[in-house]
Design an enzyme around this catalytic site. Structure first.
Site, PDB file in Angstrom:
ATOM      1  CB  SER A 214      -0.880  -0.250   1.247  1.00 33.60           C
ATOM      2  OG  SER A 214      -2.002   0.928   1.039  1.00 33.60           O
ATOM      3  CE  LYS A 218      -0.056   5.175  -2.080  1.00 30.19           C
ATOM      4  NZ  LYS A 218      -0.846   4.548  -3.282  1.00 30.19           N
ATOM      5  CD1 TRP A 305      -8.090   3.197  -2.432  1.00 32.42           C
ATOM      6  CD2 TRP A 305      -9.781   3.861  -3.560  1.00 32.42           C
ATOM      7  NE1 TRP A 305      -8.334   4.594  -2.127  1.00 32.42           N
ATOM      8  CE2 TRP A 305      -9.324   4.953  -2.787  1.00 32.42           C
ATOM      9  CE3 TRP A 305     -11.050   4.280  -4.445  1.00 32.42           C
ATOM     10  CZ2 TRP A 305      -9.872   6.188  -2.716  1.00 32.42           C
ATOM     11  CZ3 TRP A 305     -11.545   5.287  -4.289  1.00 32.42           C
ATOM     12  CH2 TRP A 305     -11.017   6.348  -3.612  1.00 32.42           C
ATOM     13  CG  HIS A 356      -5.285  -2.564   0.204  1.00 32.83           C
ATOM     14  ND1 HIS A 356      -4.995  -2.419  -0.833  1.00 32.83           N
ATOM     15  CD2 HIS A 356      -4.817  -1.867   1.238  1.00 32.83           C
ATOM     16  CE1 HIS A 356      -3.598  -1.355  -0.439  1.00 32.83           C
ATOM     17  NE2 HIS A 356      -4.078  -1.072   0.667  1.00 32.83           N
TER      18      HIS A 356
END
Length: 383
Positions: A214, A218, A305, A356
């Site tokens: 998540s 990044k 998402w 997720h």
């Protein structure tokens, strides 16, 4: 003038997404060799990502950086050693400490390859309850070291006008519009972890992978682009401004991520809210900067998402840069079925069934990929 030259060279097969081609410079020059890529295009892309998205850090390795192994003990019934390490630094605004946990297998006669797991939890029990398993145990059993780096030690995940964490220690009084955000601060911390690992004789610092999920995913990608000492870069469901292409993405958009997390990126990035197609870069170009090192992107089927399709396409459209180095990349332009990993040439991808989360299934695929890479290079064998 610069923007028109960028948008002139698009990846034709990307259809309506109209992605800028990583193999054309801002001046319109086509990149046809690794020498051109490394001396011209890669530095150019790195500067654009700093300017428009992640920001510029005011300090690299601080002169004050120091390491202190505060505890060493046997764990996992003698199969591993746990080191607790304090990485200390200071600057004009104060001092900071990264509290590192390093698990090293005891059944290897040589330094161990390792995974650095970017973790937002300090408490061991809390992260076990969140994940439902102990990743260090799985890694030790496979002959890997497991290094846990908690991002909160570097910069708390909150928006306080950049007064806390390393921003408070190193920032100038007036922050420019391209000053580093929290993601860049976490990446800075990951590089300080690598500074330590280069001194640890139990870890093979030439064989260190960085993995994040998540927002930490990044961070892993931006770390891998900045710091080429990391040999393997892994993004798990990193979504918007991570692995996923921004143009045409479903789920979280640039506007939404900047609104909910205004501290993650620099101020310039907010000018592209609802203007994704005007960005001079997109995330496939970030992934291309990992080349020629191996990269793995993972998605989850119900994680709309993050948008698995955009994550896969980003990896696919980074392939052209890997091909400069003689690698085939994924070897396909078609997303795989759910729970069917693609182990390509320097690239890996899977779309796991579910939501997720960083699950044990994901870590097993990352280790399988890394095992295969080392076996190909006549290096590490399974422990």
């Amino acid at each position: 003038m610069q923007e028109s030259s960028i948008t002139k060279h698009l990846i034709e097969e990307s259809g309506e997404r109209k992605l800028p081609d990583p193999l054309y410079t801002n001046a319109g020059e086509q990149i046809i060799s690794t020498e051109q890529w490394e001396s011209n295009r890669r530095p150019e892309l790195l500067e654009m990502f700093k300017e428009h998205i992640y920001g510029r850090s005011p300090v690299n390795r601080p002169d004050s950086l120091s390491f202190n192994v505060v505890e060493t003990k046997s764990v996992m019934e003698g199969n591993a050693v746990l080191k607790k390490v304090d990485i200390s630094f200071e600057g004009p605004g104060g001092k900071g400490i990264i509290h590192l946990k390093v698990f090293v297998p005891t059944n290897l006669k040589k330094p161990a390859p390792a995974f650095v797991l970017i973790n937002k939890f300090n408490d061991e029990q809390e992260r076990k309850e969140m994940w439902g398993y102990s990743p260090e145990k799985s890694m030790i059993e496979r002959g890997y070291g497991a290094v846990f780096y908690c991002t909160a030690d570097v910069d708390p995940d909150e928006h306080d006008e950049f007064k806390n964490g390393v921003h408070g220690i190193y920032d100038e009084e007036q922050r420019p519009s391209d000053a580093w955000g929290t993601i860049a601060a976490w990446a800075w911390g990951a590089s300080r972890v690598m500074d330590y690992l280069e001194t640890d004789t139990d870890i093979d610092s030439d064989k260190v992978a960085i993995v994040g999920h998540s927002r930490s995913g990044k961070t892993a990608l931006w770390t891998g682009a900045l710091d080429e000492r990391f040999a393997f870069v892994i993004s798990n469901e990193s979504g918007s401004t991570g692995a996923a292409i921004s143009r045409g993405k479903i789920g979280e958009t640039i506007n939404q991520i900047n609104t909910k997390f205004p501290h993650w990126f620099n101020d310039n990035y907010k000018s592209f809210n609802d203007r994704e197609f005007e960005l001079p870069v997109d995330q496939h170009m970030l992934l291309s900067m990992i080349a020629p090192r191996p990269i793995y992107v993972a998605s989850a089927s119900e994680d709309l998402w993050c948008d698995p399709e955009s994550e896969f396409l980003s990896l696919s459209f980074a392939t052209s840069v890997y091909q400069l180095y003689g690698f085939k990349g994924l070897g396909t332009k078609q997303p795989p079925p759910i729970d069917s990993p693609i182990i390509g040439d320097q690239m890996g991808y899977h779309n796991r069934y579910g939501k997720h989360k960083l699950k044990e299934y994901d870590l097993v695929q990352f280790m399988n990929f890394w095992d295969g890479y080392f076996e190909k290079e006549n290096g590490h064998k399974k422990g």
